[in-house]
Design a protein around this motif. Structure first.
Motif, PDB file in Angstrom:
ATOM      1  N   LYS A  10       0.834  -1.187   0.000  1.00 48.15           N
ATOM      2  CA  LYS A  10       0.000   0.000   0.000  1.00 48.15           C
ATOM      3  C   LYS A  10       0.873   1.243   0.000  1.00 48.15           C
ATOM      4  O   LYS A  10       1.755   1.395   0.833  1.00 48.15           O
ATOM      5  N   ARG A  11       0.611   2.124  -0.941  1.00 48.72           N
ATOM      6  CA  ARG A  11       1.327   3.382  -1.020  1.00 48.72           C
ATOM      7  C   ARG A  11       0.405   4.496  -0.560  1.00 48.72           C
ATOM      8  O   ARG A  11      -0.644   4.738  -1.155  1.00 48.72           O
ATOM      9  N   VAL A  12       0.769   5.155   0.523  1.00 51.22           N
ATOM     10  CA  VAL A  12      -0.033   6.233   1.068  1.00 51.22           C
ATOM     11  C   VAL A  12       0.377   7.538   0.397  1.00 51.22           C
ATOM     12  O   VAL A  12       1.549   7.919   0.422  1.00 51.22           O
ATOM     13  N   LEU A  13      -0.575   8.197  -0.220  1.00 49.64           N
ATOM     14  CA  LEU A  13      -0.290   9.439  -0.916  1.00 49.64           C
ATOM     15  C   LEU A  13      -0.193  10.614   0.055  1.00 49.64           C
ATOM     16  O   LEU A  13      -0.983  10.718   0.990  1.00 49.64           O
ATOM     17  N   THR A  14       0.751  11.481  -0.185  1.00 44.34           N
ATOM     18  CA  THR A  14       0.854  12.746   0.532  1.00 44.34           C
ATOM     19  C   THR A  14       0.186  13.838  -0.301  1.00 44.34           C
ATOM     20  O   THR A  14      -0.228  13.595  -1.438  1.00 44.34           O
ATOM     21  N   GLY A  15       0.117  15.035   0.230  1.00 45.20           N
ATOM     22  CA  GLY A  15      -0.443  16.135  -0.536  1.00 45.20           C
ATOM     23  C   GLY A  15       0.295  16.392  -1.835  1.00 45.20           C
ATOM     24  O   GLY A  15      -0.325  16.474  -2.906  1.00 45.20           O
ATOM     25  N   PRO A  16       1.636  16.524  -1.805  1.00 47.76           N
ATOM     26  CA  PRO A  16       2.380  16.711  -3.056  1.00 47.76           C
ATOM     27  C   PRO A  16       2.184  15.541  -4.038  1.00 47.76           C
ATOM     28  O   PRO A  16       2.164  15.743  -5.255  1.00 47.76           O
ATOM     29  N   ASP A  17       2.049  14.305  -3.498  1.00 51.16           N
ATOM     30  CA  ASP A  17       1.781  13.155  -4.359  1.00 51.16           C
ATOM     31  C   ASP A  17       0.483  13.352  -5.138  1.00 51.16           C
ATOM     32  O   ASP A  17       0.393  13.005  -6.321  1.00 51.16           O
ATOM     33  N   THR A  59       5.809   8.802 -26.379  1.00 51.11           N
ATOM     34  CA  THR A  59       5.602   7.767 -25.370  1.00 51.11           C
ATOM     35  C   THR A  59       6.816   7.641 -24.452  1.00 51.11           C
ATOM     36  O   THR A  59       6.663   7.398 -23.250  1.00 51.11           O
ATOM     37  N   SER A  60       8.024   7.812 -24.991  1.00 53.66           N
ATOM     38  CA  SER A  60       9.226   7.753 -24.143  1.00 53.66           C
ATOM     39  C   SER A  60       9.175   8.835 -23.073  1.00 53.66           C
ATOM     40  O   SER A  60       9.496   8.588 -21.901  1.00 53.66           O
ATOM     41  N   TYR A  61       8.773  10.016 -23.462  1.00 49.24           N
ATOM     42  CA  TYR A  61       8.689  11.132 -22.516  1.00 49.24           C
ATOM     43  C   TYR A  61       7.688  10.826 -21.404  1.00 49.24           C
ATOM     44  O   TYR A  61       7.989  10.988 -20.214  1.00 49.24           O
ATOM     45  N   HIS A  62       6.512  10.367 -21.781  1.00 47.81           N
ATOM     46  CA  HIS A  62       5.481  10.116 -20.782  1.00 47.81           C
ATOM     47  C   HIS A  62       5.802   8.894 -19.925  1.00 47.81           C
ATOM     48  O   HIS A  62       5.448   8.853 -18.736  1.00 47.81           O
ATOM     49  N   ALA A  67       7.323   6.976 -14.538  1.00 46.08           N
ATOM     50  CA  ALA A  67       8.310   6.334 -13.665  1.00 46.08           C
ATOM     51  C   ALA A  67       8.692   7.256 -12.519  1.00 46.08           C
ATOM     52  O   ALA A  67       8.893   6.803 -11.378  1.00 46.08           O
ATOM     53  N   ASP A  68       8.790   8.554 -12.798  1.00 45.44           N
ATOM     54  CA  ASP A  68       9.098   9.512 -11.739  1.00 45.44           C
ATOM     55  C   ASP A  68       8.035   9.489 -10.647  1.00 45.44           C
ATOM     56  O   ASP A  68       8.330   9.726  -9.468  1.00 45.44           O
ATOM     57  N   LEU A  69       6.790   9.195 -11.038  1.00 42.18           N
ATOM     58  CA  LEU A  69       5.684   9.138 -10.085  1.00 42.18           C
ATOM     59  C   LEU A  69       5.566   7.768  -9.414  1.00 42.18           C
ATOM     60  O   LEU A  69       4.675   7.551  -8.606  1.00 42.18           O
TER      61      LEU A  69
END
Length: 200
Positions: A10-17, A59-62, A67-69
């Motif tokens: 489980k990944r808990v999201l923060t506000g910035p997330d 598609t490479s860019y996105h 992945a950054d997210l």
């Protein structure tokens, strides 16, 4: 005995997330990429581009942004040179109640909910309008219960356990299976009833 996939972490999201997550979901190309990887499991920018009708540069860019997210991850053992392979991360994303949010973070959270609700409303309309012709694929159930808050929590846990029972890894689906939308909404039913128009 069929071995079931382990429960996703489980990944808990923060506000910035939430702000970053909305930025991903609000982009139609990124939504399509997430859907494609969720269905096929693994892909590179070329296969994604072909499936979505986009350029490999797009598609490479996105893919890198997703992945950054931490919504997808690179498969390093398959990546060679400029050809990078990606996989869907089976992440259970959760926003805890009472999360402290700034005004713009709360706005992003509301927009995420609006995006999801618009999609879900279309699903409901499709489920009802295509019910007779669905040959059993469309299942619609509505119920009203009286429960304590503890029973509501227990009900939600059992529901999640049932979902995990039928969970399959991306790219490892049965050939006769179809992607199914399953939703659970449990809320107190204490507000005013909507007034339906009279038939003429």
């Amino acid at each position: 005995m069929v071995e079931r996939p382990e429960k996703p972490e489980k990944r808990v999201l923060t506000g910035p997330d939430l702000k970053a997550f909305y930025k991903a979901l609000s982009n139609p190309v990124r939504r399509d990429i997430l859907s494609y990887l969720g269905e096929h499991g693994e892909a590179n920018s070329t296969s994604v581009a072909k499936a979505l009708g986009e350029s490999t540069g797009t598609t490479s860019y996105h893919l890198r942004k997703l992945a950054d997210l931490k919504l997808i991850a690179e498969i390093e053992e398959r990546s060679t040179g400029r050809e990078r392979w990606w996989k869907s991360l089976m992440t259970d994303i959760f926003t805890p109640p009472g999360l402290e949010l700034t005004a713009d973070e709360r706005e992003a959270a509301v927009k995420i909910g609006t995006l999801k609700m618009a999609h879900d409303l279309n699903l409901v309309v499709s489920a009802y309008s295509g019910y007779d012709a669905s040959a059993g694929w469309n299942q619609i159930y509505r119920a009203g219960l009286r429960m304590t808050k503890e029973q509501v929590a227990s009900f939600a846990e059992e529901y999640q356990a049932l979902l995990r029972k039928y969970l399959t890894e991306p790219g490892d689906h049965h050939p006769d299976s179809r992607r199914m939308a399953v939703r659970l909404v449990v809320v107190p039913d204490e507000g005013p009833r909507p007034t339906l128009p009279d038939d003429d």
